[in-house]
Structure formats: C-alpha cells, structure tokens
Design an enzyme around this catalytic site. Structure first.
Site, PDB file in Angstrom:
ATOM      1  N   TYR A 154     -28.687  -5.635  90.412  1.00 47.17           N
ATOM      2  CA  TYR A 154     -28.944  -6.425  91.639  1.00 47.17           C
ATOM      3  C   TYR A 154     -30.097  -5.812  92.452  1.00 47.17           C
ATOM      4  O   TYR A 154     -30.806  -6.513  93.170  1.00 47.17           O
ATOM      5  CB  TYR A 154     -27.669  -6.522  92.458  1.00 47.17           C
ATOM      6  N   LYS A 161     -29.481  -8.171 100.723  1.00 44.14           N
ATOM      7  CA  LYS A 161     -28.179  -8.666 101.195  1.00 44.14           C
ATOM      8  C   LYS A 161     -27.574  -7.722 102.234  1.00 44.14           C
ATOM      9  O   LYS A 161     -26.923  -8.176 103.174  1.00 44.14           O
ATOM     10  CB  LYS A 161     -27.221  -8.858 100.019  1.00 44.14           C
TER      11      LYS A 161
HETATM   12  N1  LIG Z   1     -24.695 -17.467  92.619  1.00 44.26           N
HETATM   13  C1  LIG Z   1     -24.099 -16.352  92.964  1.00 44.26           C
HETATM   14  O1  LIG Z   1     -23.528 -15.637  92.128  1.00 44.26           O
HETATM   15  C2  LIG Z   1     -24.089 -15.932  94.403  1.00 44.26           C
HETATM   16  C3  LIG Z   1     -23.104 -15.027  94.842  1.00 44.26           C
HETATM   17  C4  LIG Z   1     -23.100 -14.624  96.179  1.00 44.26           C
HETATM   18  C5  LIG Z   1     -24.069 -15.117  97.043  1.00 44.26           C
HETATM   19  N2  LIG Z   1     -25.013 -15.998  96.574  1.00 44.26           N
HETATM   20  C6  LIG Z   1     -26.021 -16.495  97.528  1.00 44.26           C
HETATM   21  O2  LIG Z   1     -25.842 -17.861  97.725  1.00 44.26           O
HETATM   22  C7  LIG Z   1     -27.059 -18.413  98.222  1.00 44.26           C
HETATM   23  C8  LIG Z   1     -27.375 -19.679  97.442  1.00 44.26           C
HETATM   24  O3  LIG Z   1     -27.686 -19.373  96.107  1.00 44.26           O
HETATM   25  P1  LIG Z   1     -27.106 -20.178  94.871  1.00 44.26           P
HETATM   26  O4  LIG Z   1     -26.377 -19.191  94.054  1.00 44.26           O
HETATM   27  O5  LIG Z   1     -26.451 -21.425  95.299  1.00 44.26           O
HETATM   28  O6  LIG Z   1     -28.434 -20.486  94.036  1.00 44.26           O
HETATM   29  P2  LIG Z   1     -29.479 -21.699  94.064  1.00 44.26           P
HETATM   30  O7  LIG Z   1     -30.580 -21.284  93.151  1.00 44.26           O
HETATM   31  O8  LIG Z   1     -28.810 -22.986  93.790  1.00 44.26           O
HETATM   32  O9  LIG Z   1     -29.964 -21.687  95.595  1.00 44.26           O
HETATM   33  C9  LIG Z   1     -30.957 -20.805  96.084  1.00 44.26           C
HETATM   34  C10 LIG Z   1     -31.806 -21.640  97.019  1.00 44.26           C
HETATM   35  O10 LIG Z   1     -32.788 -20.833  97.695  1.00 44.26           O
HETATM   36  C11 LIG Z   1     -33.885 -21.694  97.924  1.00 44.26           C
HETATM   37  N3  LIG Z   1     -35.098 -20.964  98.290  1.00 44.26           N
HETATM   38  C12 LIG Z   1     -35.724 -19.976  97.590  1.00 44.26           C
HETATM   39  N4  LIG Z   1     -36.840 -19.601  98.230  1.00 44.26           N
HETATM   40  C13 LIG Z   1     -36.917 -20.358  99.382  1.00 44.26           C
HETATM   41  C14 LIG Z   1     -37.843 -20.445 100.454  1.00 44.26           C
HETATM   42  N5  LIG Z   1     -38.955 -19.691 100.494  1.00 44.26           N
HETATM   43  N6  LIG Z   1     -37.587 -21.337 101.458  1.00 44.26           N
HETATM   44  C15 LIG Z   1     -36.482 -22.104 101.441  1.00 44.26           C
HETATM   45  N7  LIG Z   1     -35.583 -22.084 100.432  1.00 44.26           N
HETATM   46  C16 LIG Z   1     -35.801 -21.211  99.416  1.00 44.26           C
HETATM   47  C17 LIG Z   1     -34.045 -22.424  96.594  1.00 44.26           C
HETATM   48  O11 LIG Z   1     -34.827 -23.590  96.736  1.00 44.26           O
HETATM   49  C18 LIG Z   1     -32.579 -22.734  96.270  1.00 44.26           C
HETATM   50  O12 LIG Z   1     -32.219 -23.989  96.778  1.00 44.26           O
HETATM   51  C19 LIG Z   1     -28.100 -17.304  98.091  1.00 44.26           C
HETATM   52  O13 LIG Z   1     -28.226 -16.642  99.336  1.00 44.26           O
HETATM   53  C20 LIG Z   1     -27.458 -16.390  97.083  1.00 44.26           C
HETATM   54  O14 LIG Z   1     -27.950 -15.068  97.145  1.00 44.26           O
HETATM   55  C21 LIG Z   1     -25.026 -16.419  95.295  1.00 44.26           C
END
Ligand SMILES: NC(=O)c1ccc[n+]([C@@H]2O[C@H](COP(=O)([O-])OP(=O)(O)OC[C@H]3O[C@@H](n4cnc5c(N)ncnc54)[C@H](O)[C@@H]3O)[C@@H](O)[C@H]2O)c1
Length: 255
Positions: A154, A161
C-alpha cells in the site's frame, strides 16, 4: 418521501464503474429518499452512462479535485440541480504506480505529491468547495483504508490515508462551529478499479478472506455504503472526527 435520508440532498464523488463504492452509496441513498448529484472525473461520458443505471438517473458535474477552476465553480454547478447540500461524499483516491506495490523507498516526491493532493488534500478542498451550500446538520463522509498500520504494497497510499484520517479530524475541528460533521468509513478490500491498480492487492484479499471474524465479500460494497448512509443521516448527530470500520472485524484482531 421516506427512508433514512428522506429529503436530503447529496453530492457524491467517485463513481467510475458500478463496482465503485460511490455507486453503492448513490444507489442506496436514492433508495432511502435522497436526491443525488454526482461528480465525475476524466471519462465523463462513462460516468454519465453509469449514472443512468441508478434508480433515478443522476446529473453529473465534472470535478477534478486538482483543478482550482472546477472547485471554484462547484457550488454554482451544483445549484443548477439542488438548492443546497446536506451531505458530501468523498470517494476519491489515486497514487501513481511508483507509489504502490513495494515502491515506498524509491517513489519520487512529484509522484508522492500527486497521491497526497488527490487522496488527502482533496478531502478539505472538496468540503470547502461545497461549504457555501451547506448548513448546520450537514455531513462530509470519506473512505479510508485503515492507516494505523503499514501494509505490504500500500506504501504511499497508506501515508495518504493516514493524512486523510488526520485531515478528517481537522475538518471536524474547523467545521464543528458551523454544525457540520466529518467522518470516515474504513472499508476492507473491495475489487474496484482503484484496488486493481495496486500491484499485489490479492494479498489483502487473501488476508481478509482467511481472517476477518465476520468473513468478507470482496465484491460487495454495500456494507461500506450503508455505513456512509448512517453517517450522512441524522442518526449520528453528535459524532464527528470518527472512523467507522466496515471490514468484517479485521482491524480488531491480531495477526
Ligand atoms: N477498494 C478498496 O479496497 C478500498 C478500501 C478502502 C477504501 N477505499 C477508498 O474508497 C474510495 C473509492 O475508491 P473505490 O475503491 O470505489 O475505487 P474507484 O476506482 O471506483 O473510485 C476511485 C475514484 O477516484 C476518482 N478520482 C481519481 N482521481 C481523481 C481526481 N483527480 N479528481 C476527482 N476524482 C478522482 C476516480 O475517477 C474514481 O471515480 C477511495 O478513497 C479508496 O481509497 C477503497
């Protein structure tokens, strides 16, 4: 209108596919009485297509959180669809490949800076861009991945984060006077585009599948979305600066 979020107006960022955590949040929020405006980044026509798959097709506003003009124009763009906001969902994360997958010691500052701007600083930028539309009782909710530990692969996203978790506490501190809450949901691993971009992400998948006390479904983002809804609702009126774990209980156990 009935439901947990009856009558609430939400801005939901971060939809890029139906697997996006933000898609689950938007869907569940509409099913629970909320009016949703989405923001999209990059492939806007794709986001618009996905937005049509919601129970109620939602309008999409273009927002790159690193673009000052987009942020400055956000409130006016949102006002074209709703007359105010009761909640903002930050579901955004990005780090260049050098920052992930074991590259911690070699990633250059320019790449780390991008990761921090998009994944950490943007939590504050987005909240401030939306603030003119918000009033007491409003809530900002973001998504983290438990940053109290150093995880294999990570790397700088973990640092981003940790910063996000701190930024949420500072937002809680600074917006508390205006009656606005800031809370995060710490989700377990979910197979989204963002997750698939992390080399070695399968290590998380294996760990959670084997060890989460409640078990863990890598393709079901609804539990995380439900927690977001709860934090956006009126049922956590005195909770801010908090992190709710939605990880099958993984954070609570020893290795
Ligand atoms: N998937 C996992 O395992 C997980 C676990 C814990 C937390 N998260 C967090 O959840 C959140 C959503 O991620 P996800 O897993 O749904 O993935 P995802 O890829 O579906 O969503 C990530 C989003 O970030 C957007 N993004 C990236 N750069 C950007 C910018 N410059 N301006 C505006 N938007 C931007 C992308 O367009 C995308 O819609 C993130 O913060 C991620 O770190 C994810």
């Amino acid at each position: 209108m009935s439901g947990l979020l009856a009558g609430k107006r939400l801005l939901v960022t971060g939809v890029i596919t139906e697997a996006s955590i933000a898609f689950s949040v938007a869907k569940l929020a509409q099913e629970n009485g909320a009016q949703v405006v989405l923001t999209g980044y990059g492939r806007l026509s794709l986001v618009e297509r996905i937005a049509k798959r919601l129970p109620e097709p939602a309008p999409v506003i273009e927002v790159d959180v690193t673009n000052d003009e987009h942020l400055a124009g956000l409130a006016d763009r949102v006002r074209e669809h709703v007359d105010g906001l009761d909640g903002v969902v930050h579901s955004i994360g990005f780090a260049p490949q050098s920052c992930l997958g074991g590259g911690f010691l070699d990633a250059p500052w320019a790449d780390v800076a991008t990761a921090l701007q998009v994944s950490t600083f943007s939590y504050k930028s987005l909240a401030m861009a939306a603030l003119p539309l918000m009033s007491p009782g409003g809530a900002v909710v973001g998504l983290t991945f438990d940053a109290t530990k150093a995880w294999p692969v990570y790397d700088w996203m973990g640092v981003a984060k940790a910063g996000l978790e701190s930024a949420s506490r500072y937002l809680a501190l600074h917006l508390g006077k205006q009656g606005i809450r800031s809370n995060l949901v710490a989700a377990g691993p979910l197979r989204t585009i963002a997750a698939k971009s992390i080399p070695g992400f399968d290590q998380f998948e294996d760990a959670w599948t084997e060890r989460a006390p409640l078990g863990w479904n890598l393709t079901d983002s609804e539990p995380a979305a439900r927690a977001c809804l709860a934090l956006l609702s009126d049922w956590f009126p005195a909770t801010t600066g908090e992190i709710v774990h939605v990880d099958g209980g993984y954070h609570a156990i020893g290795a």
